[in-house]
Design a protein around this motif. Structure first.
Motif, PDB file in Angstrom:
ATOM      1  N   LEU A   1       0.836  -1.197   0.000  1.00  0.00           N
ATOM      2  CA  LEU A   1       0.000   0.000   0.000  1.00  0.00           C
ATOM      3  C   LEU A   1       0.877   1.255   0.000  1.00  0.00           C
ATOM      4  CD1 LEU A   1      -2.775   1.343   0.201  1.00  0.00           C
ATOM      5  CD2 LEU A   1      -2.558   1.183   2.692  1.00  0.00           C
ATOM      6  N   LEU A   2       1.881   1.283   0.848  1.00  0.00           N
ATOM      7  CA  LEU A   2       2.783   2.436   0.896  1.00  0.00           C
ATOM      8  C   LEU A   2       3.553   2.587  -0.407  1.00  0.00           C
ATOM      9  CD1 LEU A   2       3.940   4.734   2.586  1.00  0.00           C
ATOM     10  CD2 LEU A   2       5.640   3.130   3.448  1.00  0.00           C
ATOM     11  N   LEU A   3       4.019   1.485  -0.981  1.00  0.00           N
ATOM     12  CA  LEU A   3       4.732   1.535  -2.257  1.00  0.00           C
ATOM     13  C   LEU A   3       3.810   2.034  -3.363  1.00  0.00           C
ATOM     14  CD1 LEU A   3       7.347   0.952  -3.803  1.00  0.00           C
ATOM     15  CD2 LEU A   3       6.483  -1.362  -4.185  1.00  0.00           C
ATOM     16  N   GLY A   4       2.568   1.563  -3.382  1.00  0.00           N
ATOM     17  CA  GLY A   4       1.608   1.995  -4.394  1.00  0.00           C
ATOM     18  C   GLY A   4       1.291   3.476  -4.290  1.00  0.00           C
ATOM     19  N   ILE A   5       1.089   3.963  -3.061  1.00  0.00           N
ATOM     20  CA  ILE A   5       0.813   5.387  -2.861  1.00  0.00           C
ATOM     21  C   ILE A   5       2.010   6.226  -3.304  1.00  0.00           C
ATOM     22  CG2 ILE A   5       0.476   7.145  -1.087  1.00  0.00           C
ATOM     23  CD1 ILE A   5      -1.256   5.076   0.401  1.00  0.00           C
ATOM     24  N   THR A   6       3.203   5.759  -3.011  1.00  0.00           N
ATOM     25  CA  THR A   6       4.414   6.477  -3.408  1.00  0.00           C
ATOM     26  C   THR A   6       4.538   6.555  -4.931  1.00  0.00           C
ATOM     27  OG1 THR A   6       5.505   5.729  -1.402  1.00  0.00           O
ATOM     28  CG2 THR A   6       6.918   6.547  -3.163  1.00  0.00           C
ATOM     29  N   VAL A   7       4.278   5.453  -5.599  1.00  0.00           N
ATOM     30  CA  VAL A   7       4.377   5.423  -7.065  1.00  0.00           C
ATOM     31  C   VAL A   7       3.314   6.332  -7.687  1.00  0.00           C
ATOM     32  CG1 VAL A   7       4.079   3.946  -9.092  1.00  0.00           C
ATOM     33  CG2 VAL A   7       5.483   3.177  -7.185  1.00  0.00           C
ATOM     34  N   VAL A   8       2.089   6.275  -7.178  1.00  0.00           N
ATOM     35  CA  VAL A   8       1.014   7.110  -7.725  1.00  0.00           C
ATOM     36  C   VAL A   8       1.327   8.593  -7.518  1.00  0.00           C
ATOM     37  CG1 VAL A   8      -1.409   7.772  -7.395  1.00  0.00           C
ATOM     38  CG2 VAL A   8      -0.786   5.366  -7.583  1.00  0.00           C
ATOM     39  N   LEU A   9       1.798   8.965  -6.331  1.00  0.00           N
ATOM     40  CA  LEU A   9       2.137  10.367  -6.082  1.00  0.00           C
ATOM     41  C   LEU A   9       3.320  10.827  -6.936  1.00  0.00           C
ATOM     42  CD1 LEU A   9       1.646  10.682  -2.234  1.00  0.00           C
ATOM     43  CD2 LEU A   9       0.283  11.730  -4.042  1.00  0.00           C
ATOM     44  N   THR A  10       4.270   9.935  -7.167  1.00  0.00           N
ATOM     45  CA  THR A  10       5.403  10.276  -8.029  1.00  0.00           C
ATOM     46  C   THR A  10       4.941  10.512  -9.460  1.00  0.00           C
ATOM     47  OG1 THR A  10       6.898   9.000  -6.636  1.00  0.00           O
ATOM     48  CG2 THR A  10       7.638   9.475  -8.872  1.00  0.00           C
ATOM     49  N   LEU A  11       4.089   9.630  -9.967  1.00  0.00           N
ATOM     50  CA  LEU A  11       3.564   9.810 -11.323  1.00  0.00           C
ATOM     51  C   LEU A  11       2.711  11.073 -11.432  1.00  0.00           C
ATOM     52  CD1 LEU A  11       2.658   6.129 -12.223  1.00  0.00           C
ATOM     53  CD2 LEU A  11       4.613   7.474 -13.011  1.00  0.00           C
ATOM     54  N   PHE A  12       1.942  11.373 -10.388  1.00  0.00           N
ATOM     55  CA  PHE A  12       1.154  12.597 -10.368  1.00  0.00           C
ATOM     56  C   PHE A  12       2.070  13.820 -10.395  1.00  0.00           C
ATOM     57  CE2 PHE A  12      -1.124  15.960  -8.032  1.00  0.00           C
ATOM     58  CZ  PHE A  12      -2.224  16.095  -8.871  1.00  0.00           C
ATOM     59  N   GLY A  13       3.161  13.775  -9.648  1.00  0.00           N
ATOM     60  CA  GLY A  13       4.118  14.864  -9.649  1.00  0.00           C
ATOM     61  C   GLY A  13       4.772  15.053 -11.009  1.00  0.00           C
ATOM     62  N   LEU A  14       5.092  13.948 -11.672  1.00  0.00           N
ATOM     63  CA  LEU A  14       5.661  14.046 -13.021  1.00  0.00           C
ATOM     64  C   LEU A  14       4.655  14.655 -13.992  1.00  0.00           C
ATOM     65  CD1 LEU A  14       7.603  10.676 -13.365  1.00  0.00           C
ATOM     66  CD2 LEU A  14       8.570  12.969 -13.319  1.00  0.00           C
ATOM     67  N   ALA A  15       3.382  14.295 -13.853  1.00  0.00           N
ATOM     68  CA  ALA A  15       2.347  14.879 -14.719  1.00  0.00           C
ATOM     69  C   ALA A  15       2.208  16.371 -14.468  1.00  0.00           C
ATOM     70  CB  ALA A  15       1.016  14.171 -14.490  1.00  0.00           C
ATOM     71  N   MET A  16       2.312  16.785 -13.221  1.00  0.00           N
ATOM     72  CA  MET A  16       2.218  18.217 -12.907  1.00  0.00           C
ATOM     73  C   MET A  16       3.399  18.982 -13.475  1.00  0.00           C
ATOM     74  SD  MET A  16      -0.577  18.820 -11.382  1.00  0.00           S
ATOM     75  CE  MET A  16      -1.301  17.579 -12.432  1.00  0.00           C
ATOM     76  N   ILE A  17       4.589  18.413 -13.366  1.00  0.00           N
ATOM     77  CA  ILE A  17       5.776  19.072 -13.926  1.00  0.00           C
ATOM     78  C   ILE A  17       5.661  19.153 -15.444  1.00  0.00           C
ATOM     79  CG2 ILE A  17       8.255  18.763 -14.327  1.00  0.00           C
ATOM     80  CD1 ILE A  17       8.437  17.811 -11.435  1.00  0.00           C
ATOM     81  N   ALA A  18       5.132  18.104 -16.069  1.00  0.00           N
ATOM     82  CA  ALA A  18       4.969  18.110 -17.523  1.00  0.00           C
ATOM     83  C   ALA A  18       3.992  19.192 -17.964  1.00  0.00           C
ATOM     84  CB  ALA A  18       4.485  16.745 -17.989  1.00  0.00           C
ATOM     85  N   SER A  19       2.939  19.420 -17.194  1.00  0.00           N
ATOM     86  CA  SER A  19       1.939  20.392 -17.627  1.00  0.00           C
ATOM     87  C   SER A  19       2.338  21.829 -17.298  1.00  0.00           C
ATOM     88  CB  SER A  19       0.591  20.073 -16.977  1.00  0.00           C
ATOM     89  OG  SER A  19       0.652  20.275 -15.583  1.00  0.00           O
ATOM     90  N   VAL A  20       3.108  22.045 -16.251  1.00  0.00           N
ATOM     91  CA  VAL A  20       3.429  23.400 -15.807  1.00  0.00           C
ATOM     92  C   VAL A  20       4.655  23.967 -16.520  1.00  0.00           C
ATOM     93  CG1 VAL A  20       4.214  24.721 -13.814  1.00  0.00           C
ATOM     94  CG2 VAL A  20       2.335  23.117 -13.573  1.00  0.00           C
ATOM     95  N   SER A  21       5.617  23.156 -16.846  1.00  0.00           N
ATOM     96  CA  SER A  21       6.913  23.670 -17.304  1.00  0.00           C
ATOM     97  C   SER A  21       7.086  23.686 -18.817  1.00  0.00           C
ATOM     98  CB  SER A  21       8.026  22.825 -16.685  1.00  0.00           C
ATOM     99  OG  SER A  21       7.945  21.500 -17.169  1.00  0.00           O
ATOM    100  N   VAL A  22       6.014  23.605 -19.575  1.00  0.00           N
ATOM    101  CA  VAL A  22       6.148  23.530 -21.035  1.00  0.00           C
ATOM    102  C   VAL A  22       6.761  24.811 -21.605  1.00  0.00           C
ATOM    103  CG1 VAL A  22       4.842  23.384 -23.182  1.00  0.00           C
ATOM    104  CG2 VAL A  22       4.290  21.876 -21.293  1.00  0.00           C
ATOM    105  N   PHE A  23       6.239  25.941 -21.226  1.00  0.00           N
ATOM    106  CA  PHE A  23       6.705  27.208 -21.798  1.00  0.00           C
ATOM    107  C   PHE A  23       8.147  27.516 -21.407  1.00  0.00           C
ATOM    108  CE2 PHE A  23       7.009  31.902 -21.664  1.00  0.00           C
ATOM    109  CZ  PHE A  23       6.853  32.137 -23.017  1.00  0.00           C
TER     110      PHE A  23
END
Length: 82
Positions: free
Chosen positions: A8-30
């Protein structure tokens, strides 16, 4: 050894990491496009995304490397490493 992993802890960590990568991808384009145009002449929208992804992969490698070492080692040398 892997039977004792908290999935459960590993899954939450992976999901939050992927969410963080998605946020960086959407915010830093310009900013990424401006930086790569200035440095390389050809713009790329995913400079910060790939840099963060590389850091994530290195962090996961360090996680699994330190996970392989028995916790008795960490207990014995905790004060020295601290």
């Amino acid at each position: 050894m892997f039977r004792r992993i908290d999935l459960l802890l590993l899954g939450i960590t992976v999901v939050l990491t992927l969410f963080g990568l998605a946020m960086i991808a959407s915010v830093s384009v310009f900013e990424s496009y401006q930086l790569t145009t200035r440095l390389y002449g050809e713009g790329s929208n995913s400079f910060y995304l790939w840099r963060t992804f590389l850091h994530t992969v290195m962090g996961m490698a360090a996680l699994f490397t330190t996970m392989m070492i028995p916790y008795h080692f960490w207990e014995r040398y905790a004060k020295v490493m601290y």
